[in-house]
Write an enzyme that holds these catalytic residues in place. Structure first.
Site, PDB file in Angstrom:
ATOM      1  N   ASP A  57      69.854  41.703  20.346  1.00  0.00           N
ATOM      2  CA  ASP A  57      70.058  42.353  21.635  1.00  0.00           C
ATOM      3  C   ASP A  57      69.069  43.505  21.729  1.00  0.00           C
ATOM      4  OD1 ASP A  57      71.461  43.599  24.027  1.00  0.00           O
ATOM      5  OD2 ASP A  57      72.816  41.934  23.575  1.00  0.00           O
ATOM      6  N   GLU A  86      72.754  39.465  32.744  1.00  0.00           N
ATOM      7  CA  GLU A  86      72.560  40.869  33.098  1.00  0.00           C
ATOM      8  C   GLU A  86      71.096  41.305  33.185  1.00  0.00           C
ATOM      9  OE1 GLU A  86      76.701  42.832  31.669  1.00  0.00           O
ATOM     10  OE2 GLU A  86      75.187  42.680  30.105  1.00  0.00           O
ATOM     11  N   HIS A 114      68.402  42.132  27.627  1.00  0.00           N
ATOM     12  CA  HIS A 114      68.994  42.317  26.299  1.00  0.00           C
ATOM     13  C   HIS A 114      67.971  42.112  25.183  1.00  0.00           C
ATOM     14  CE1 HIS A 114      73.124  42.987  27.592  1.00  0.00           C
ATOM     15  NE2 HIS A 114      72.918  42.074  28.515  1.00  0.00           N
TER      16      HIS A 114
END
Lengths: 623, 623
Positions: free
Chosen positions: B263, B388, B317
Site C-alpha cells: 500500500d 479509492e 494506494h
C-alpha cells in the site's frame, strides 16, 4: 537469493541482497535516516543527508521528554547517545542494613537488566547469552553503564502514603555512563530504574543498546492511587497472564492491581478452610488460585511497584461457589442464584445475592475475610464491591420477605436499603476483626457507587473516614459533586472513559455491548479527574481525589485476548495519573506509540494503534 | 496445602485438597456433570444425579451437529464416545500413483494428529512424548482410531472449480473406531480430516481423547470463495502470524487468504529483480517477504486447504517503495506520495498514486507481475486492487495535467476515469503476458468496487468474463443490484458486516474509527449474500455470487493483536459461506463458543465472546 550471514548489523550489505541475521532473519539495509526538527523525529533519505541518525536514536533524544512514559515532573535530557551492551551494566546499591530493601533493589535490578535485553529485536529467538554476540559492532560499542542506587528508607509495602518520588541523574565521561538514583524507599528507586530503562533503546545500526548520555530528572506522581481492575470471575485469568499485566503496569507506573476475584459466575479462590467455595465455584479443575499463588503474585507485584487489592463483591454479584450448606432450615447462602428470567433479578446472567435471612452468611464471609487478611498481608486497603444490588431479587424471595416481616423491617425500597446498609456495616466489622486479630488497623474500604452511596443513605452507612467511593458512572453524574461536597475521598473509574470492555459485540443478544463505543486511548488520556471535579464543583478537589482506575471486566476476554484490550490503553491512564498533564493526547502521541513498542518488547501483546508509518513519520497522522 | 500429585486425572481427590498435575498445575475435583436435554448441554450437581457426563462429552454428542464448525451439509452423529490416546491413531491412505497427492495427505495427517495432541489442556507445557503418559486412566483408555483416507483425483492446487466435497463415516466395534474418508481430491480429504478432528475432544475425567463412536457425514461448501483479507502494508505481519492465520482458516474451512501485500504506507516485498522496492519501502531491515517466504507460505496454505491470492493495489494506494527512479525527465513513479495536507489527496495518510505520465510505471508493474507469477505459481486468480483513486491528486499534479493536455485527453472527471480505465487495461495485459510466458491462461481478475466499477464505466473497462467485483460498500448499496444485473460475478465484503478493523479508537484524530461500531460475530454470521441479493434483485444470484471475504485492514493491528481481531469472528464467516445456514446466529452460538476454544487449543489467541459460565450453561446467556 544469497543467504550470506549478516556480519554485524547489515555491515555486509553493500548490495541490496538480503543477508541472514544470526537468528535466521533476512535483513535488508535501509536508505532512511532521521533528524530532530522542532521536537519531532523527521524521516529523510540518507542519500542526500549528513548527520542523520537511526529512528530510535532520534526518538530518545528529540523533544523534552524523549520516549519517557509517563513523562516525569521535571526532566532535562541530553541530545546524544552512548552505545553499550547489556552485560556491561554494573550496579552499586546503597541500602544500609535494610536487608529486605536491599534484596528488593537487587531483584528490581535483575528485572531492569532483563528489560534491557528485551530491546533486542531477536529477544526470545535465541538464548540470552548469545543474543548480542554476533550483532554488535565491536569497534564502536565499548561503553559501560554504571547504576548507583541509594535508598534511604526501608518501607516494605506500598500504601496510600508511600513516597514514590525519586531523583535520577545520568552523566557520561571516559567510556562510562553513570546513572545515580536517589529515593526515599524501594518504590521510588524502582520507578527510577523504570525511567532509566526508558532512556535506553536498541541501536539499529550498531546492533547494541544505547543510552542518552545525560539526564536530570526529579519525579513524583500526581495521584497516589493509579489502578487497574482485573476481573478473574467472568473469565479466569492464569497466573502468567496476571504476571504479564503486572509487568506492563510496572512499565507504565501504575501502582494498584484491583483483583475483582469473584462474582456470581464463578469463585476461583481456593481457601483451605472453605474448600467448597472453589469446589462448587471454580469453572474447572484448574481454574482457581491458591493462597500460595496469590502470595506469589503479591511478591511479584511488590517488586514491580504494584500493590494487590482484593475484592470479594457482596452482597450482590455472588452465586456460584455458594451452593453448599449450611442449610439447616435457613435456606441457601445465596438467593436468586442462576435464577431465570435473569433480567428480573440482576443486570447480567447469572444472578445471585447473599441471603440476608441466613446468619451463616456472616460466618462464611468472616472466614473469607480472615483468609484474605492472611494472604494479602498487610492489608491496608480492601474493596467491598457493593454494586448493583437488585431489590427485586430479595423482594421476590419468600424466605427474605418472611424474614423482613418477622423482624418488622418492612418491605419498602428503603427497608431493603436499610438491610443492605446493615449488611455492609457487619461486613466492615468482620473485616476489622480479621485485621485486629493480626494486630493491624482496619483496612480502608473501597466501595462502588450505588444507591447506598447516594446522599441521604451514605451518611448512615458509610463513614467517610472508613470508606473511599469508586465512581463508575459517567463524568456528568451529579453524584460526583455530592460525594466530594460530603467530604468523601473518591477514585474515578467513570465508564464513559475508563471501562476497557466497552465497544465489542454484545454477549447477550446481538449488536454491541452496553457501554459501547470502544474507549480509545485519547479519551482515556484526556479524562482528567481534576478537570471533571472543577467543572462540577469549581474546585479540582486535589485532596479528595485519590486517583483513578481502568476497569477490565472480563465477560469478553481471557488469557488469549486480555493484553490487547488492556494495553497500550491502560498506559494512557498511567500518564494521566502520574503526570496529570495539562496538555492533551495529541502532544503525547509519539511517546505513546513508542511506549506501545516497549510493552511489546516486554512480552505484552499490546494492540497497535496506528500504522507503523505514523511511528516513523511523527505528526503526519492527524485529522 | 498438600502438594500430592494427581494420579490419573483427579483420581486421588477423595478430599477437597488440590493435587498437582504432572505439568505442575493444581487441580480440584468438581461436583458438576452435564446431560443433554432438548439438544442443549445442561449442567447438574453430580451429587444428586446418575448418568451425567463431562462437559466435552456432552457437547460432542448433544444436538444434531455436535461441536462441528462449520456444520456439514448432511450429518448424523452417535450419542456415545470412545476414549483413545493420540498415539493410537493408525492411518491408511489410498491415493494410487499420485505421488504429490499422497505426500499432501500424509502431511495433512500429521497436522491432524498434532491437532488432536493440542486438545490436552497441558499442551505446550511438556514435550509431546510425555504429555499424556501420566494423565490418562489406563484401565479404561484402550481404544484405537483407524483413519482410512481414499482420494481418487490428483488435483494439486485449489481453484474456483475445485470440488471440495467429502464423505466421512465413523463406526466403532471391538476396541477400534474406524473413520472412512472418501474425496474426489486432496482438498476434500483435508476438509474431512478437519471434520474428523472436531468429532474428537479431551475427556476431562479420563485424561484421554475421546471420539464420537458413529457418524455419517456428506459435505460440500455452499460457496467456492471463502476468503480472509490480510493487510501486510499498514503494519507488517510476520511469517509466524500468517501461519497462525492459516491454521485458523483451516480449522474454519476458509479457503482463500487474500494478501493485500502493499500500500502507500510500505512495500514489504523483496523482489530480486526490483530490490529497490523493499529497500525504500520496507518499514525496517526485517519487515519484508522474500520469494522463498511466500513460496513457503503457499505450500503451508495449500496443505491446509487454502489458496493465497496476492494483491498489489494500483493505481492508487502506492507510494512508499517507489521513491527510486527512473526519473529521467519523467517524474517519479508515483505522485502525491506522502503529500500534505493528506485530506486533499487521499483517504488516509500517507497519500500516493501511480504517475500515469511516466511510462516506466508499466515497465515496473510488468516486472512486479512477472515476479508474482513466478512466486504464486500457478496463479489462477489475482487481485488488482483498484480502489479509492483520488482524482484531485492527479488533477493537481503538474506533470499529469500537462500530460493529459499534451495528449488531448481533457481534464474533466471523465477524462481521468478514462485514463484510469486505460491503466487498468494495460495492467491486465501485463499480467496476461506474464502468465502467458509460463504457458498459463490469464488469471481471473478481482477488483474492488469504485467509480470505475459503476455502470456506465465498467462496460468499457471491465469485461465480466475477466473480472470479478469485490463489493466493499454496504449491503444496501444499489451498485450490488447493478453489477449482478450486468452479469458480473461478485464477492461480498460489505464493510457494514465484514470489515474486522471497525469500532476501535480513531488513529487520525480522536473518537472512534471510520466504520464504527465493531462488527460482532452475530452480524458477521447473519450477513447472507443470497439474502442480500434476493432483497435487491428478487433472486439469490447463486451463480453470480462466488462467495465472500472478511477484511482485516491493518492500520490498527499487527502480530501482537491480530489473532483476537480475526478470531473467532472470521469463523462466523466460515459457517456462513460453507453451510449457508437458514437459521441465525442464536442457534449456532454453543458450537461457535466451543469452536473458539478449539482455536485457542490450536495456538490462536482468539477473543473470548462470553463468560465461561455461558459455555457451561448453554442457552442461558440471551437477551
Amino acid at each position: 537469493m544469497g543467504l550470506r550471514s549478516c556480519l554485524g548489523v547489515l555491515m555486509c550489505l553493500t548490495s541490496l541482497i538480503p543477508c541472514t541475521s544470526p537468528a535466521g532473519f533476512f535483513q535488508l539495509p535501509s536508505p532512511w535516516g532521521w533528524t530532530c526538527e522542532n521536537g519531532r523525529s523527521v524521516k529523510k533519505d540518507a542519500g542526500g543527508m549528513e548527520n542523520l541518525v537511526t529512528l530510535n536514536t532520534c526518538k530518545l533524544t528529540c523533544g523534552p521528554y524523549g520516549m519517557l512514559w509517563p513523562r516525569p515532573r521535571e526532566v532535562m535530557l541530553g541530545k546524544t547517545v552512548a552505545t553499550f551492551l547489556p552485560d556491561k551494566v554494573s550496579p552499586i546499591v546503597t541500602c544500609g542494613a535494610m536487608k529486605e530493601t536491599c534484596a528488593m533493589v537487587d531483584e528490581a535490578l535483575v528485572i531492569f537488566q532483563d528489560n534491557l535485553q528485551r530491546y533486542h529485536p531477536d529477544y526470545g529467538t535465541r538464548d540470552k547469552a548469545t543474543l548480542w554476540q554476533d550483532s554488535y559492532n565491536p569497534h564502536t560499542v565499548t561503553h559501560t553503564l554504571q547504576v548507583d542506587v541509594t535508598v534511604s528508607g526501608g518501607e516494605r509495602d506500598l500504601n496510600l502514603n508511600t513516597d514514590e518520588s525519586y531523583e535520577l541523574s545520568v552523566s557520561t565521561k571516559e567510556g562510562v555512563t553513570l546513572a545515580i538514583i536517589i529515593a526515599d524507599n524501594f518504590f521510588g528507586a524502582r520507578h527510577a530504574l523504570e525511567t532509566l530503562s526508558q532512556l535506553v533503546e536498541y541501536h539499529e545500526s550498531e546492533g547494541s543498546l544505547m543510552i542518552v548520555t545525560s539526564a536530570k530528572i526529579k519525579d513524583v506522581p500526581a495521584f497516589r492511587y493509579r489502578g487497574l481492575l482485573l476481573d478473574t470471575a467472568r473469565n479466569f485469568m492464569s497466573v502468567e497472564t496476571i504476571e504479564r499485566t503486572l509487568d506492563a503496569m510496572a512499565a507504565s507506573k501504575l501502582n494498584t492491581l484491583h483483583l475483582h476475584l469473584t462474582d456470581s459466575h464463578s469463585f476461583p479462590l481456593y481457601l483451605p478452610s472453605l474448600p467448597n467455595l472453589a469446589y462448587y465455584g471454580a469453572y474447572d479443575s484448574r481454574k482457581f488460585y491458591t493462597p500460595e499463588t496469590l502470595r506469589h503474585l503479591q511478591k511479584y507485584a511488590r517488586v514491580r511497584g504494584v500493590r494487590l487489592m482484593p475484592e470479594i463483591d457482596a452482597p450482590a454479584h455472588v452465586g456460584n461457589g455458594f451452593q453448599w450448606g449450611p442449610k439447616e432450615g435457613l435456606g441457601n447462602l445465596t438467593v436468586c442464584a442462576n435464577q431465570e428470567p435473569w433480567q428480573e433479578f440482576c443486570v447480567e446472567p447469572p444472578c445471585g445475592q447473599f441471603n440476608l435471612a441466613n446468619p451463616h452468611v456472616y460466618n462464611v464471609l468472616g472466614q473469607i475475610y480472615r483468609e484474605l487478611v492472611d494472604i494479602f498481608n498487610p492489608m491496608d486497603i480492601y474493596h467491598y464491591g457493593g454494586d448493583e444490588v437488585n431489590l427485586n431479587c430479595w423482594n421476590t424471595t419468600d424466605e427474605i420477605v418472611q424474614w423482613m416481616m418477622n423482624n418488622n423491617f418492612g418491605l419498602t425500597e428503603n427497608s431493603y436499603y436499610e438491610q443492605w446498609g446493615v449488611f455492609q456495616e457487619k461486613a466492615r466489622q468482620l473485616l476489622a476483626n480479621a485485621t485486629l486479630a493480626k494486630a493491624r488497623p482496619e483496612p480502608l474500604g473501597l466501595i462502588w457507587t450505588s444507591h447506598l452511596t447516594e446522599q441521604g443513605r451514605n451518611e448512615r452507612y458509610l463513614d467517610p473516614n472508613k470508606y473511599v467511593i469508586q465512581i463508575w458512572t459517567t463524568k456528568q453524574d451529579p453524584v460526583i459533586k455530592q460525594l466530594l461536597e460530603q467530604g468523601y475521598r473518591v477514585i474515578f473509574s467513570n465508564h464513559d472513559a475508563w471501562y476497557l470492555d466497552c465497544g465489542f459485540g454484545a454477549w447477550v443478544g446481538e449488536g454491541n455491548n452496553w457501554c459501547s463505543p470502544y474507549k480509545g486511548w485519547q479519551l482515556i488520556y484526556d479524562n482528567s479527574p481534576h478537570e471533571i471535579a472543577t467543572q462540577l464543583t469549581g474546585n479540582p478537589q486535589t485532596q479528595s481525589i485519590l486517583g483513578g482506575e481502568v476497569a477490565m471486566w472480563s465477560e469478553q476476554t481471557d488469557d488469549a485476548s486480555l493484553d490487547a484490550k488492556l494495553w497500550p490503553r491502560s498506559a494512557a491512564l498511567g500518564e494521566r495519573l502520574w503526570s496529570n498533564p495539562t496538555t492533551g493526547w495529541y502532544d503525547a502521541e509519539p511517546r505513546f506509540v513508542h511506549h506501545r513498542q516497549r510493552l511489546v518488547s516486554r512480552g505484552i501483546n499490546a494492540d497497535r494503534i496506528q500504522p507503523e508509518w505514523c511511528h516513523q513519520n511523527e505528526g503526519h497522522c492527524y485529522l
